[in-house]
Every structure is written in C-alpha cells, then in structure tokens.
Design a protein around this motif. Sequence first.
Motif, PDB file in Angstrom:
ATOM      1  N   SER A  64      -0.153   3.849   7.710  1.00 27.75           N
ATOM      2  CA  SER A  64       0.092   4.699   6.547  1.00 27.75           C
ATOM      3  C   SER A  64       0.997   5.877   6.889  1.00 27.75           C
ATOM      4  N   ASP A  70     -14.500   2.209   0.667  1.00 28.53           N
ATOM      5  CA  ASP A  70     -13.165   1.708   0.328  1.00 28.53           C
ATOM      6  C   ASP A  70     -12.077   2.649   0.852  1.00 28.53           C
ATOM      7  N   GLY A  71     -11.036   2.074   1.417  1.00 26.45           N
ATOM      8  CA  GLY A  71      -9.870   2.846   1.851  1.00 26.45           C
ATOM      9  C   GLY A  71      -9.885   3.265   3.301  1.00 26.45           C
ATOM     10  N   TYR A  72     -11.039   3.157   3.963  1.00 25.20           N
ATOM     11  CA  TYR A  72     -11.116   3.513   5.384  1.00 25.20           C
ATOM     12  C   TYR A  72     -10.909   2.241   6.217  1.00 25.20           C
ATOM     13  N   HIS A  73      -9.643   1.937   6.478  1.00 24.38           N
ATOM     14  CA  HIS A  73      -9.322   0.723   7.228  1.00 24.38           C
ATOM     15  C   HIS A  73      -9.523   0.904   8.724  1.00 24.38           C
ATOM     16  N   GLU A  98       0.836  -1.189   0.000  1.00 18.06           N
ATOM     17  CA  GLU A  98       0.000   0.000   0.000  1.00 18.06           C
ATOM     18  C   GLU A  98       0.882   1.255   0.000  1.00 18.06           C
ATOM     19  N   PRO A 126      -4.298   4.298   2.370  1.00 18.97           N
ATOM     20  CA  PRO A 126      -5.477   3.989   3.193  1.00 18.97           C
ATOM     21  C   PRO A 126      -5.463   4.720   4.527  1.00 18.97           C
ATOM     22  N   PRO A 172      -9.050   8.860   0.908  1.00 19.68           N
ATOM     23  CA  PRO A 172      -8.300   8.265  -0.205  1.00 19.68           C
ATOM     24  C   PRO A 172      -9.044   8.391  -1.529  1.00 19.68           C
ATOM     25  N   ASP A 187      -3.791   8.414  -2.248  1.00 25.67           N
ATOM     26  CA  ASP A 187      -4.612   7.206  -2.174  1.00 25.67           C
ATOM     27  C   ASP A 187      -4.116   6.227  -1.118  1.00 25.67           C
ATOM     28  N   SER A 230      -8.885  14.504  -0.513  1.00 24.45           N
ATOM     29  CA  SER A 230      -7.765  13.638  -0.865  1.00 24.45           C
ATOM     30  C   SER A 230      -6.433  14.379  -0.856  1.00 24.45           C
ATOM     31  N   ARG A 278      -9.434   6.150  -3.673  1.00 28.07           N
ATOM     32  CA  ARG A 278     -10.266   4.956  -3.875  1.00 28.07           C
ATOM     33  C   ARG A 278     -11.650   5.114  -3.224  1.00 28.07           C
ATOM     34  N   ALA A 279     -11.719   5.903  -2.143  1.00 25.31           N
ATOM     35  CA  ALA A 279     -13.016   6.182  -1.528  1.00 25.31           C
ATOM     36  C   ALA A 279     -13.868   7.054  -2.448  1.00 25.31           C
TER      37      ALA A 279
END
Length: 265
Positions: A262, A66-69, A31, A257, A105, A255, A150, A107-108
């Motif tokens: 990160s 997506d992307g919010y871990h 990542e 996560p 991100p 991008d 972003s 991707r979100a």
Amino acid sequence: MPKLTLRALASSIAGLIALAALPATARAVPEPRAPEEFVALRDIAPSILQEMRYPTAHNFVGEPVDGYHRPMCILTRPAALALRQAQQRLLARGYTLKVYDCYRPQRAVDHFVAWAEDLRDQSMKDEFYPRVDKTRLFEDGYIAEKSGHSRGSTVDLTIVRLPVRPTRPYHPGEPLRSCYAPQRERFPDNSIDMGTGFDCFDTLSHTADPRITGEQRANRLLLKKTLEAVGFENLPEEWWHFTHQPELFPDTYFDFPVERRSLTP
C-alpha cells in the motif's frame, strides 16, 4: 432496429460474457494506495515493539478485522518521527514503546460497526466489555462510524520495561479474563501495569479515572507526558490512544489496506 445497433448490442453482450468468464483476480478493482506521506513505522523506528491486535483474533470482535492484511504499523511520517523521539526518551530510562494499532482502514471501522449491531455476538464480552451492555456501545462512544485512526496520525500504544519479557500467543476459544482485573489475572501482556488492558470498554480506561492510583497512575502519566512532549494529544477516554498534531489529513478517512504494497516504494 438498425443493424448497427444490433451489432453493438451483440458486442456489448459478448463483452459482458467475456468479463464474467475472467478469474476474479483479473476482474478485481485495484486496491487504493497510501499517499506518499505514509510510512511503515518499522522503517522509521525499528526498536518500537509491534503487537498488532486487529490482524489477529485477540480483539473485541474475536476475529481478524477487515483491511488488516499484515501485522504492521503504518502512520504518517510526522507521527512516526515523533514516536521515534519518544522511543529515544524511553530507551534512556529503561523502557520501550509497544504499539497495538496505528492507521486503520475505513473498512475495518465498518467491520466494527457491523459487529456492534449484531447483538447476538457476545463472544469476547468477558474480556473487553464485561460491564457494558452491547446495546450501549454506540451511545457510550466505544464504537463510531468514523475513527481518527483512518486519518493516519493516531496510534494505540503502551510502555514495556526492558529487557522485554516474551508473552504467549492468544488461543481462540480459551477462557477470557476481564480487562480490568488485577494485572496478574488479565491476559498476559508485557506492558507495565496501566490499570486495564488495551481496548477495555470501561470507564476505568479513562486516563485520569480517580480509581487508578499509585503505580498504575504513574505509568499512565509516564506514557502521556512522554508523548505530549513530542506533539501527541491523548484521548481522555482511552489511556492508550494518542493523535499527533497537527494532523496531515484532518478531514480524510483512508481505506487502503494495511500491507507493505500500500506504501509508495
């Protein structure tokens, strides 16, 4: 064909077979990581409340994005330090800030775009866009292919009165309530009354909408003036949306996560 070439071809095929046999985790591309200028808000201003909506199902998409871990706020350091200043001003008046979203991100954003293009999915309409046809989300500016979030200096937030009242969790599938209904009828949120809920796709969310009067207008102005005093600019279409100026990365859409690893240790 020369034997050497045949051997090389056989070696390549064997390598591909071996790669395919590896576990997915061993083959995954690492990542991306955040530049060192990014920080966790909790490390800078731990007293600011965090109710991160997009790692949960309580958002206009209706599922974790997506992307919010992890449910955490990440920002550029200048933006986080400015929020700390704003928090100190509000604490002295008996309030606290609460963030809903920070760095987002790419991707979100892509997830939002894919959701908006799927006109069959109307599961969260009754709360987040009751009066807006989903076919107009792009044209009306509610969804876009790029987001200032972003770039790392934009935050969605509100104000909560002290002492903080707890709020119940959202239960997927529960009856939805319009985001512009009177506060007592909306989904419970310990924010002071801003006239609409967060992420309400409606012109009533415009910061200076003339239909927002009295206490609701005063509350929006309190948020706006407090953040402007420490270098933020409000997006006029969203009372909750502010960007710290000058941005460190005005032309870069990251991008990596949303998670602790990160960030630079």
